[in-house]
Design a protein around this motif. Structure first.
Motif, PDB file in Angstrom:
ATOM      1  N   ALA A 162       0.802  -1.227   0.000  1.00 30.22           N
ATOM      2  CA  ALA A 162       0.000   0.000   0.000  1.00 30.22           C
ATOM      3  C   ALA A 162       0.834   1.275   0.000  1.00 30.22           C
ATOM      4  O   ALA A 162       0.292   2.348  -0.260  1.00 30.22           O
ATOM      5  N   GLY A 163       2.116   1.177   0.271  1.00 27.05           N
ATOM      6  CA  GLY A 163       2.906   2.408   0.218  1.00 27.05           C
ATOM      7  C   GLY A 163       4.240   2.394   0.919  1.00 27.05           C
ATOM      8  O   GLY A 163       5.129   3.174   0.577  1.00 27.05           O
ATOM      9  N   LEU A 164       4.443   1.515   1.903  1.00 25.95           N
ATOM     10  CA  LEU A 164       5.715   1.518   2.617  1.00 25.95           C
ATOM     11  C   LEU A 164       6.898   1.193   1.710  1.00 25.95           C
ATOM     12  O   LEU A 164       8.015   1.610   1.993  1.00 25.95           O
ATOM     13  N   LYS A 165       6.647   0.475   0.617  1.00 18.47           N
ATOM     14  CA  LYS A 165       7.755   0.145  -0.284  1.00 18.47           C
ATOM     15  C   LYS A 165       8.314   1.387  -0.970  1.00 18.47           C
ATOM     16  O   LYS A 165       9.414   1.348  -1.521  1.00 18.47           O
ATOM     17  N   ARG A 166       7.591   2.485  -0.930  1.00 22.42           N
ATOM     18  CA  ARG A 166       8.041   3.730  -1.562  1.00 22.42           C
ATOM     19  C   ARG A 166       8.780   4.638  -0.581  1.00 22.42           C
ATOM     20  O   ARG A 166       9.095   5.768  -0.912  1.00 22.42           O
ATOM     21  N   THR A 167       9.041   4.152   0.621  1.00 22.10           N
ATOM     22  CA  THR A 167       9.635   4.985   1.658  1.00 22.10           C
ATOM     23  C   THR A 167      10.926   4.359   2.179  1.00 22.10           C
ATOM     24  O   THR A 167      11.261   3.206   1.873  1.00 22.10           O
ATOM     25  N   ALA A 168      11.617   5.132   3.008  1.00 25.35           N
ATOM     26  CA  ALA A 168      12.844   4.622   3.632  1.00 25.35           C
ATOM     27  C   ALA A 168      12.553   3.513   4.639  1.00 25.35           C
ATOM     28  O   ALA A 168      13.474   2.823   5.091  1.00 25.35           O
ATOM     29  N   LEU A 169      11.280   3.307   4.973  1.00 22.39           N
ATOM     30  CA  LEU A 169      10.890   2.237   5.898  1.00 22.39           C
ATOM     31  C   LEU A 169      10.556   0.942   5.169  1.00 22.39           C
ATOM     32  O   LEU A 169       9.980   0.026   5.773  1.00 22.39           O
ATOM     33  N   SER A 170      10.919   0.830   3.907  1.00 22.26           N
ATOM     34  CA  SER A 170      10.538  -0.342   3.113  1.00 22.26           C
ATOM     35  C   SER A 170      10.985  -1.678   3.707  1.00 22.26           C
ATOM     36  O   SER A 170      10.285  -2.680   3.535  1.00 22.26           O
ATOM     37  N   PRO A 171      12.127  -1.779   4.423  1.00 24.43           N
ATOM     38  CA  PRO A 171      12.484  -3.086   5.006  1.00 24.43           C
ATOM     39  C   PRO A 171      11.605  -3.491   6.188  1.00 24.43           C
ATOM     40  O   PRO A 171      11.550  -4.672   6.542  1.00 24.43           O
ATOM     41  N   LEU A 172      10.936  -2.515   6.824  1.00 20.42           N
ATOM     42  CA  LEU A 172      10.208  -2.791   8.063  1.00 20.42           C
ATOM     43  C   LEU A 172       9.169  -3.912   7.929  1.00 20.42           C
ATOM     44  O   LEU A 172       9.116  -4.803   8.802  1.00 20.42           O
ATOM     45  N   PRO A 173       8.322  -3.924   6.873  1.00 21.79           N
ATOM     46  CA  PRO A 173       7.357  -5.023   6.766  1.00 21.79           C
ATOM     47  C   PRO A 173       8.012  -6.393   6.652  1.00 21.79           C
ATOM     48  O   PRO A 173       7.481  -7.378   7.185  1.00 21.79           O
ATOM     49  N   TYR A 174       9.139  -6.469   5.970  1.00 23.70           N
ATOM     50  CA  TYR A 174       9.840  -7.755   5.849  1.00 23.70           C
ATOM     51  C   TYR A 174      10.421  -8.184   7.191  1.00 23.70           C
ATOM     52  O   TYR A 174      10.337  -9.365   7.570  1.00 23.70           O
ATOM     53  N   LEU A 175      11.020  -7.254   7.916  1.00 23.79           N
ATOM     54  CA  LEU A 175      11.627  -7.584   9.206  1.00 23.79           C
ATOM     55  C   LEU A 175      10.569  -8.032  10.211  1.00 23.79           C
ATOM     56  O   LEU A 175      10.722  -9.055  10.894  1.00 23.79           O
ATOM     57  N   THR A 176       9.486  -7.282  10.308  1.00 25.95           N
ATOM     58  CA  THR A 176       8.445  -7.616  11.279  1.00 25.95           C
ATOM     59  C   THR A 176       7.648  -8.852  10.853  1.00 25.95           C
ATOM     60  O   THR A 176       7.373  -9.733  11.671  1.00 25.95           O
ATOM     61  N   GLY A 177       7.299  -8.905   9.574  1.00 28.89           N
ATOM     62  CA  GLY A 177       6.483 -10.015   9.097  1.00 28.89           C
ATOM     63  C   GLY A 177       7.179 -11.356   9.208  1.00 28.89           C
ATOM     64  O   GLY A 177       6.619 -12.333   9.721  1.00 28.89           O
ATOM     65  N   PHE A 178       8.432 -11.412   8.757  1.00 26.56           N
ATOM     66  CA  PHE A 178       9.141 -12.686   8.776  1.00 26.56           C
ATOM     67  C   PHE A 178       9.703 -13.004  10.153  1.00 26.56           C
ATOM     68  O   PHE A 178      10.048 -14.157  10.426  1.00 26.56           O
ATOM     69  N   GLY A 179       9.787 -11.999  11.033  1.00 29.63           N
ATOM     70  CA  GLY A 179      10.091 -12.293  12.419  1.00 29.63           C
ATOM     71  C   GLY A 179       8.885 -12.870  13.136  1.00 29.63           C
ATOM     72  O   GLY A 179       9.007 -13.767  13.984  1.00 29.63           O
ATOM     73  N   ALA A 180       7.703 -12.392  12.793  1.00 33.39           N
ATOM     74  CA  ALA A 180       6.476 -12.866  13.431  1.00 33.39           C
ATOM     75  C   ALA A 180       6.069 -14.262  12.950  1.00 33.39           C
ATOM     76  O   ALA A 180       5.406 -14.999  13.693  1.00 33.39           O
ATOM     77  N   LEU A 181       6.451 -14.627  11.720  1.00 29.13           N
ATOM     78  CA  LEU A 181       6.018 -15.917  11.164  1.00 29.13           C
ATOM     79  C   LEU A 181       6.436 -17.096  12.041  1.00 29.13           C
ATOM     80  O   LEU A 181       5.577 -17.899  12.443  1.00 29.13           O
TER      81      LEU A 181
END
Length: 315
Positions: A162-181
């Protein structure tokens, strides 16, 4: 976008603003035929399957199921874990191709079913909604704690689309998502146990490496359509090196994290990790960009297989 000589190309070029985060639906750059004019139900279903980003979706699902087996979740609940994770991955993939339909057309991404005309953005939008509902229901059937943790991966992926990939926070979803899995999978075991810290940390590190490797092949297209995540901002070579370091750290955590000295299978995992780490480091090179992401996904699955074979305690 290369400029053309026709009036339509000039008009499209004048109206296309690379600084914007999205594209007007009227400025797509590539004309496609209506899906219904050349596809039937079977081809549409196949196109929808491909639009889930099938390879990564199956790899993440396989990892979740293998971790469920290693955590003694039980056969029935392991299947439920796989179904919940697969539904979530489908939602993330369909949402990505739905929201990016115009920019994918603008840069001529003929590998995308929506650009080929095999499926419509509307179908992808509807599929996203259905898959999200399925992911929520299936995840919560495992219990509140594992369900919420598994849904963190889904929410992270959708936020990225939805938009985080266009920002400097783009790694955050990968870090949190794959840590939570892995935390969610282990919590699905009887008693909802907590996952060991090294497993969660390894998942987050693998997620960070996957982000860099996933972005690498599409850097030029992303920049042309206003997408500037962290790897775009720091440059191809530094981000590739960072991704390789994260991949190496993840492999070491999976080998050295469990109690006791590493066995033969653990050292075998280190050997297998070496070429994947090298490929990840070379993701900054145009020739190696497309090989990095499959290498990260394959290494992740192999690491978890060896973790399972080595009998590491996850609960």
């Amino acid at each position: 976008m290369p400029s053309g000589s026709s009036e339509s190309d000039k008009s499209a070029g004048q109206r296309h603003d690379r600084g914007q985060l999205g594209l007007d639906r009227e400025v797509v750059g590539v004309q496609v035929s209506a899906p219904g004019s050349r596809t039937g139900p079977v081809r549409t279903a196949a196109a929808l399957a491909r639009a889930t980003h099938l390879g990564p979706a199956l790899a993440v699902t396989a990892v979740a199921v293998l971790l469920a087996v290693a955590a003694d979740v039980g056969p029935g609940r392991a299947v439920l874990v796989g179904a919940a994770v697969l539904a979530g991955q489908a939602a993330i993939g369909w949402c990505n191709d739905w929201l990016d339909a115009d920019r994918d057309r603008a840069v001529g991404r003929q590998d995308k079913p929506v650009v080929q005309g095999a499926v419509t953005p509307g179908a992808l939008r509807a599929g996203t909604g259905v898959a999200v509902v399925l992911a929520v229901v299936l995840s919560l059937l495992l219990g509140v704690v594992p369900g919420v943790l598994l849904l963190v991966l889904v929410a992270s992926g959708l936020a990225y689309d939805a938009g985080l990939k266009r920002t400097a926070l783009s790694p955050l979803p990968y870090l949190t998502g794959f840590g939570a899995l892995p935390a969610g999978v282990v919590a699905a075991a009887p008693g909802a146990p907590g996952a060991p810290w090294w497993l969660v940390a390894a998942g987050a590190a693998l997620g960070g490496a996957a982000h860099v490797a996933n972005v690498a092949p599409d850097v030029d297209d992303d920049l042309a359509t206003g997408v500037r995540g962290l790897p775009h901002r720091i440059g191809a070579v530094p981000s590739a090196v960072a991704g390789a370091l994260l991949l190496g750290v993840a492999s070491l955590l999976l080998v050295l994290g469990p109690d006791g000295p590493p066995g033969a299978l653990g050292w075998a995992a280190c050997v297998l990790a070496a070429p994947a780490v090298v490929l990840a480091a070379l993701a900054g090179s145009p020739r190696a960009r497309r090989a990095a992401f499959p290498a990260v996904m394959l290494l992740t699955v192999l690491d978890v297989v060896l973790l399972l074979a080595g009998g590491a305690a996850l609960t």
